[in-house]
Design a protein around this motif. Structure first.
Motif, PDB file in Angstrom:
ATOM      1  N   PRO A   1       0.671  -1.035   0.134  1.00  0.00           N
ATOM      2  CA  PRO A   1       0.315  -0.039   0.053  1.00  0.00           C
ATOM      3  C   PRO A   1       1.004   1.319   0.125  1.00  0.00           C
ATOM      4  O   PRO A   1       0.546   2.153  -0.681  1.00  0.00           O
ATOM      5  CB  PRO A   1      -0.859  -0.091   1.322  1.00  0.00           C
ATOM      6  CG  PRO A   1      -0.920  -1.618   1.584  1.00  0.00           C
ATOM      7  CD  PRO A   1       0.605  -2.147   1.195  1.00  0.00           C
ATOM      8  N   ASP A   2       1.912   1.436   0.677  1.00  0.00           N
ATOM      9  CA  ASP A   2       2.919   2.383   0.797  1.00  0.00           C
ATOM     10  C   ASP A   2       3.325   2.608  -0.578  1.00  0.00           C
ATOM     11  O   ASP A   2       3.585   3.803  -0.984  1.00  0.00           O
ATOM     12  CB  ASP A   2       3.804   2.322   1.607  1.00  0.00           C
ATOM     13  CG  ASP A   2       3.351   2.368   3.139  1.00  0.00           C
ATOM     14  OD1 ASP A   2       2.268   2.980   3.398  1.00  0.00           O
ATOM     15  OD2 ASP A   2       3.906   1.681   4.018  1.00  0.00           O
ATOM     16  N   ARG A   3       3.663   1.646  -1.573  1.00  0.00           N
ATOM     17  CA  ARG A   3       4.323   1.779  -2.751  1.00  0.00           C
ATOM     18  C   ARG A   3       3.341   2.296  -3.747  1.00  0.00           C
ATOM     19  O   ARG A   3       3.493   3.105  -4.569  1.00  0.00           O
ATOM     20  CB  ARG A   3       5.061   0.446  -3.252  1.00  0.00           C
ATOM     21  CG  ARG A   3       6.250  -0.085  -2.567  1.00  0.00           C
ATOM     22  CD  ARG A   3       6.696  -1.102  -2.980  1.00  0.00           C
ATOM     23  NE  ARG A   3       6.353  -1.809  -3.891  1.00  0.00           N
ATOM     24  CZ  ARG A   3       6.258  -3.135  -4.306  1.00  0.00           C
ATOM     25  NH1 ARG A   3       7.514  -3.589  -3.766  1.00  0.00           N
ATOM     26  NH2 ARG A   3       5.769  -3.950  -5.225  1.00  0.00           N
ATOM     27  N   ASN A   4       2.214   1.953  -3.514  1.00  0.00           N
ATOM     28  CA  ASN A   4       1.014   2.507  -4.418  1.00  0.00           C
ATOM     29  C   ASN A   4       0.875   3.908  -4.034  1.00  0.00           C
ATOM     30  O   ASN A   4       0.411   4.641  -4.715  1.00  0.00           O
ATOM     31  CB  ASN A   4      -0.461   1.692  -4.400  1.00  0.00           C
ATOM     32  CG  ASN A   4      -0.017   0.408  -4.921  1.00  0.00           C
ATOM     33  OD1 ASN A   4       0.392   0.098  -5.808  1.00  0.00           O
ATOM     34  ND2 ASN A   4      -0.945  -0.675  -4.468  1.00  0.00           N
TER      35      ASN A   4
ATOM     36  N   ARG B   1       0.933   9.892  -5.274  1.00  0.00           N
ATOM     37  CA  ARG B   1       1.486  11.165  -5.055  1.00  0.00           C
ATOM     38  C   ARG B   1       2.251  11.704  -5.950  1.00  0.00           C
ATOM     39  O   ARG B   1       2.423  13.122  -6.175  1.00  0.00           O
ATOM     40  CB  ARG B   1       2.111  11.021  -3.775  1.00  0.00           C
ATOM     41  CG  ARG B   1       1.363  10.899  -2.410  1.00  0.00           C
ATOM     42  CD  ARG B   1       2.213  10.846  -1.268  1.00  0.00           C
ATOM     43  NE  ARG B   1       1.344  10.599  -0.141  1.00  0.00           N
ATOM     44  CZ  ARG B   1       1.742   9.748   0.868  1.00  0.00           C
ATOM     45  NH1 ARG B   1       2.971   9.224   1.003  1.00  0.00           N
ATOM     46  NH2 ARG B   1       0.947   9.521   1.874  1.00  0.00           N
ATOM     47  N   SER B   2       2.902  11.092  -6.899  1.00  0.00           N
ATOM     48  CA  SER B   2       3.713  11.484  -8.002  1.00  0.00           C
ATOM     49  C   SER B   2       2.958  11.592  -9.345  1.00  0.00           C
ATOM     50  O   SER B   2       3.476  11.733 -10.184  1.00  0.00           O
ATOM     51  CB  SER B   2       4.936  10.403  -8.307  1.00  0.00           C
ATOM     52  OG  SER B   2       4.640   9.188  -8.858  1.00  0.00           O
ATOM     53  N   ASP B   3       1.819  11.672  -9.202  1.00  0.00           N
ATOM     54  CA  ASP B   3       0.760  11.496 -10.415  1.00  0.00           C
ATOM     55  C   ASP B   3       1.137  10.752 -11.587  1.00  0.00           C
ATOM     56  O   ASP B   3       1.162  10.841 -12.599  1.00  0.00           O
ATOM     57  CB  ASP B   3       0.854  13.183 -11.140  1.00  0.00           C
ATOM     58  CG  ASP B   3       0.233  14.094 -10.040  1.00  0.00           C
ATOM     59  OD1 ASP B   3      -0.702  13.898  -9.212  1.00  0.00           O
ATOM     60  OD2 ASP B   3       0.550  15.193 -10.041  1.00  0.00           O
ATOM     61  N   GLY B   4       1.614   9.677 -10.967  1.00  0.00           N
ATOM     62  CA  GLY B   4       1.898   8.477 -12.072  1.00  0.00           C
ATOM     63  C   GLY B   4       3.302   8.476 -12.545  1.00  0.00           C
ATOM     64  O   GLY B   4       3.442   7.883 -13.694  1.00  0.00           O
ATOM     65  N   ARG B   5       4.027   9.321 -11.964  1.00  0.00           N
ATOM     66  CA  ARG B   5       5.665   9.502 -12.774  1.00  0.00           C
ATOM     67  C   ARG B   5       6.498   8.492 -12.423  1.00  0.00           C
ATOM     68  O   ARG B   5       7.331   8.181 -13.164  1.00  0.00           O
ATOM     69  CB  ARG B   5       5.909  10.999 -12.368  1.00  0.00           C
ATOM     70  CG  ARG B   5       5.292  12.148 -13.000  1.00  0.00           C
ATOM     71  CD  ARG B   5       5.758  13.431 -12.789  1.00  0.00           C
ATOM     72  NE  ARG B   5       5.027  14.522 -13.297  1.00  0.00           N
ATOM     73  CZ  ARG B   5       4.134  15.164 -12.495  1.00  0.00           C
ATOM     74  NH1 ARG B   5       4.435  15.048 -11.255  1.00  0.00           N
ATOM     75  NH2 ARG B   5       3.344  16.001 -12.974  1.00  0.00           N
ATOM     76  N   THR B   6       6.228   7.863 -11.330  1.00  0.00           N
ATOM     77  CA  THR B   6       7.243   6.692 -10.743  1.00  0.00           C
ATOM     78  C   THR B   6       6.651   5.310 -11.537  1.00  0.00           C
ATOM     79  O   THR B   6       5.481   5.274 -11.951  1.00  0.00           O
ATOM     80  CB  THR B   6       7.308   6.523  -9.485  1.00  0.00           C
ATOM     81  OG1 THR B   6       5.908   6.311  -8.946  1.00  0.00           O
ATOM     82  CG2 THR B   6       7.764   7.878  -8.671  1.00  0.00           C
ATOM     83  N   ARG B   7       7.438   4.357 -11.282  1.00  0.00           N
ATOM     84  CA  ARG B   7       7.217   3.132 -12.040  1.00  0.00           C
ATOM     85  C   ARG B   7       5.989   2.547 -11.041  1.00  0.00           C
ATOM     86  O   ARG B   7       6.065   2.526 -10.020  1.00  0.00           O
ATOM     87  CB  ARG B   7       8.441   2.346 -11.841  1.00  0.00           C
ATOM     88  CG  ARG B   7       8.155   0.862 -12.567  1.00  0.00           C
ATOM     89  CD  ARG B   7       9.539   0.257 -12.630  1.00  0.00           C
ATOM     90  NE  ARG B   7       9.126  -1.048 -12.997  1.00  0.00           N
ATOM     91  CZ  ARG B   7       9.114  -2.191 -12.080  1.00  0.00           C
ATOM     92  NH1 ARG B   7       9.107  -2.055 -10.836  1.00  0.00           N
ATOM     93  NH2 ARG B   7       8.977  -3.447 -12.593  1.00  0.00           N
ATOM     94  N   LEU B   8       4.981   1.794 -11.731  1.00  0.00           N
ATOM     95  CA  LEU B   8       3.841   1.269 -10.936  1.00  0.00           C
ATOM     96  C   LEU B   8       4.373  -0.193 -10.538  1.00  0.00           C
ATOM     97  O   LEU B   8       4.770  -0.877 -11.379  1.00  0.00           O
ATOM     98  CB  LEU B   8       2.650   1.306 -11.883  1.00  0.00           C
ATOM     99  CG  LEU B   8       1.170   0.781 -11.298  1.00  0.00           C
ATOM    100  CD1 LEU B   8       0.840   1.606 -10.184  1.00  0.00           C
ATOM    101  CD2 LEU B   8       0.244   0.725 -12.449  1.00  0.00           C
ATOM    102  N   PRO B   9       4.043  -0.201  -9.133  1.00  0.00           N
ATOM    103  CA  PRO B   9       4.404  -1.782  -8.703  1.00  0.00           C
ATOM    104  C   PRO B   9       3.227  -2.562  -8.997  1.00  0.00           C
ATOM    105  O   PRO B   9       2.336  -2.757  -8.140  1.00  0.00           O
ATOM    106  CB  PRO B   9       4.846  -1.608  -7.344  1.00  0.00           C
ATOM    107  CG  PRO B   9       3.878  -0.354  -6.801  1.00  0.00           C
ATOM    108  CD  PRO B   9       3.798   0.526  -8.202  1.00  0.00           C
ATOM    109  N   TRP B  10       3.506  -3.482 -10.163  1.00  0.00           N
ATOM    110  CA  TRP B  10       2.309  -4.246 -10.587  1.00  0.00           C
ATOM    111  C   TRP B  10       2.222  -5.603  -9.730  1.00  0.00           C
ATOM    112  O   TRP B  10       1.121  -5.973  -9.524  1.00  0.00           O
ATOM    113  CB  TRP B  10       2.551  -4.889 -12.260  1.00  0.00           C
ATOM    114  CG  TRP B  10       2.511  -3.673 -13.159  1.00  0.00           C
ATOM    115  CD1 TRP B  10       3.293  -3.076 -13.519  1.00  0.00           C
ATOM    116  CD2 TRP B  10       1.157  -3.039 -13.534  1.00  0.00           C
ATOM    117  NE1 TRP B  10       2.969  -2.287 -14.554  1.00  0.00           N
ATOM    118  CE2 TRP B  10       1.669  -2.288 -14.365  1.00  0.00           C
ATOM    119  CE3 TRP B  10      -0.064  -3.636 -13.168  1.00  0.00           C
ATOM    120  CZ2 TRP B  10       0.598  -1.455 -14.959  1.00  0.00           C
ATOM    121  CZ3 TRP B  10      -1.245  -2.792 -13.664  1.00  0.00           C
ATOM    122  CH2 TRP B  10      -0.741  -1.675 -14.663  1.00  0.00           C
TER     123      TRP B  10
END
Length: 89
Positions: free
Chosen positions: A70-73, A78-87
């Protein structure tokens, strides 16, 4: 032309509609918390009782990765989707 469904919806009181919304929010929040942290709790209990403690492909404990999920999501949101999404957890 007004259908029966539309007239039935207009007859519902404001209190009833408000109660439905509140119940929906409470239920969805509860489900989100249980599903978000429920996997970690279940794996932790299983590891304590039976000694079965699954690991990921890279050797990290699966329950530790689920706890951090949950913290990674949140970081991605918070980065508006600019970081890599943890699938995967």
């Amino acid at each position: 032309m007004v259908t029966d469904e539309e007239s039935a919806n207009s007859d519902v009181s404001f209190r009833t509609r408000l109660a439905r919304v509140v119940v929906s929010v409470v239920v969805l929040t509860g489900v989100t918390v249980v599903l978000g942290y429920g996997g970690w709790l279940l794996l932790t209990l299983t590891a304590r009782v039976s000694g079965f403690d699954p690991k990921t492909a890279d050797g990290e404990l699966l329950r530790d990765r689920l706890l951090a999920w949950p913290d990674r999501n949140r970081e991605v949101m918070r980065s508006d989707g600019r970081t890599r999404l943890p699938w995967k957890p």
